[in-house]
Design a protein around this motif. Sequence first.
Motif, PDB file in Angstrom:
ATOM      1  N   ALA A 218       0.830  -1.205   0.000  1.00  0.00           N
ATOM      2  CA  ALA A 218       0.000   0.000   0.000  1.00  0.00           C
ATOM      3  C   ALA A 218       0.866   1.256   0.000  1.00  0.00           C
ATOM      4  O   ALA A 218       0.594   2.223  -0.717  1.00  0.00           O
ATOM      5  CB  ALA A 218      -0.932   0.003   1.208  1.00  0.00           C
ATOM      6  N   GLU A 219       1.926   1.213   0.807  1.00  0.00           N
ATOM      7  CA  GLU A 219       2.837   2.360   0.866  1.00  0.00           C
ATOM      8  C   GLU A 219       3.540   2.547  -0.477  1.00  0.00           C
ATOM      9  O   GLU A 219       3.675   3.675  -0.962  1.00  0.00           O
ATOM     10  CB  GLU A 219       3.869   2.134   1.973  1.00  0.00           C
ATOM     11  N   TYR A 221       2.469   1.639  -3.450  1.00  0.00           N
ATOM     12  CA  TYR A 221       1.535   2.163  -4.435  1.00  0.00           C
ATOM     13  C   TYR A 221       1.325   3.670  -4.258  1.00  0.00           C
ATOM     14  O   TYR A 221       1.255   4.420  -5.227  1.00  0.00           O
ATOM     15  CB  TYR A 221       0.187   1.447  -4.323  1.00  0.00           C
ATOM     16  N   THR A 222       1.207   4.090  -3.012  1.00  0.00           N
ATOM     17  CA  THR A 222       0.998   5.512  -2.728  1.00  0.00           C
ATOM     18  C   THR A 222       2.186   6.341  -3.185  1.00  0.00           C
ATOM     19  O   THR A 222       2.032   7.403  -3.804  1.00  0.00           O
ATOM     20  CB  THR A 222       0.761   5.727  -1.228  1.00  0.00           C
ATOM     21  N   ILE A 223       3.394   5.864  -2.884  1.00  0.00           N
ATOM     22  CA  ILE A 223       4.608   6.601  -3.253  1.00  0.00           C
ATOM     23  C   ILE A 223       4.741   6.672  -4.768  1.00  0.00           C
ATOM     24  O   ILE A 223       5.063   7.730  -5.328  1.00  0.00           O
ATOM     25  CB  ILE A 223       5.853   5.943  -2.622  1.00  0.00           C
ATOM     26  N   LYS A 225       2.418   6.523  -7.051  1.00  0.00           N
ATOM     27  CA  LYS A 225       1.450   7.439  -7.653  1.00  0.00           C
ATOM     28  C   LYS A 225       1.877   8.879  -7.440  1.00  0.00           C
ATOM     29  O   LYS A 225       1.702   9.729  -8.323  1.00  0.00           O
ATOM     30  CB  LYS A 225       0.060   7.206  -7.061  1.00  0.00           C
ATOM     31  N   ARG A 226       2.453   9.176  -6.283  1.00  0.00           N
ATOM     32  CA  ARG A 226       2.940  10.531  -6.023  1.00  0.00           C
ATOM     33  C   ARG A 226       4.103  10.880  -6.949  1.00  0.00           C
ATOM     34  O   ARG A 226       4.201  12.002  -7.456  1.00  0.00           O
ATOM     35  CB  ARG A 226       3.361  10.647  -4.549  1.00  0.00           C
ATOM     36  N   ASP A 249      -0.666   3.919  -9.753  1.00  0.00           N
ATOM     37  CA  ASP A 249       0.172   3.383  -8.676  1.00  0.00           C
ATOM     38  C   ASP A 249       1.035   2.221  -9.162  1.00  0.00           C
ATOM     39  O   ASP A 249       1.714   1.573  -8.379  1.00  0.00           O
ATOM     40  CB  ASP A 249      -0.684   2.936  -7.487  1.00  0.00           C
TER      41      ASP A 249
END
Length: 368
Positions: A218-219, A221-223, A225-226, A249
């Motif tokens: 999850a982390e 994917y978040t990074i 996408k950012r 992501d």
Amino acid sequence: MAIYEITADSLQELTETSYAKVGVKERHDLQRLLRIQVDVISPDTLVIAEEFGEWTEGSRRIDLLGVDKAANLVVIELKRTEDGGHMELQAIRYAAMVSAMTFDRAVEVFSGYLKKIGKESDAHEALLEHLDWSEPDEDRFAQDVRIILASAEFSKELTTAVLWLNDRDLDIRCMRMKPYRYGEKILVDVQQIVPLPEASTYTVQIREKERQERKDRAERYTIRKRFWTRLLEYAHSKTDLHANIAPTDRYEIGTGAGMAGLRYHYKITQHTSFIDLYIDRGVGSQNENKQIFDALFSHKEQIESVVGEPVDWRRLDNNRASRIKLEIEGGYRDDETEWPQTIEKLVDAMIQFDKALSPYVAQLKSGG
């Protein structure tokens, strides 16, 4: 499994019975006894409520509500039925209802319970003592809710459901409390059947590993996408090549290269990034893909001259597709203060990549 009495001459099987036959009632007998000796099915647990049902809606009640040494709430459900009924579904609803309980609310509930059973104790101090805390810690209290199901037996459907739920991070234990008659005495064989005791430590370790892996994914994917959001913001200021790309992501984003089956990609790993031209015209196109690659490769010197550095040419003879690739130092796990430098290199390299390849791609498209 049967229970036997060892005598001088033989093993005498004890008579299995049911709670109904021996007149033992779920609430007035089992629940009352377990309330006093809850360690029988849930070690290191402090009972803070009985028949707890102070919901905003509904009238159902938790048989016993406790708090374990790790400050988790413990929902305990008891059944006299032969197979446990649908108690797992009921207990999950209860767990959801109490999951937001705070330490202060637990003290209020516990205080009411102590008065109900006629015990004069300070609920606040008793709960702190049980948790071995000097003062309340709301950040650590009730971070999870455990479920204990106690029944004379459990159906296969119920245990299968519990095993599946445990694989998805719930903590549910099935405690079988099978009654036997021994002369005038009533005995109870208490066994944890899900998860098996010998597998509990391993199961907890596996569950923790899987939980950490899900958190890491999850982390990640978040990074990513950012990272892509920032790259596209920069790219839009430099070229219209990325006009139709949206942040994702995933580890790659791509756009058309001017000919069906040819796509430009950005790809990132933790500390390395890539740009490439991916050549794949679809099912049955292996020969055509290799011909396109060879045609571009024939202009290798001119292409690399425009790109400004050597390119990794991958014909991939055993695969349907082919690739032309360029590696860039820097990835999404680098410090975010280093991202602008990596993003600038990637976008500028992609612009040069397209500038170098697009004339020859256009020739291929026109049949030249």
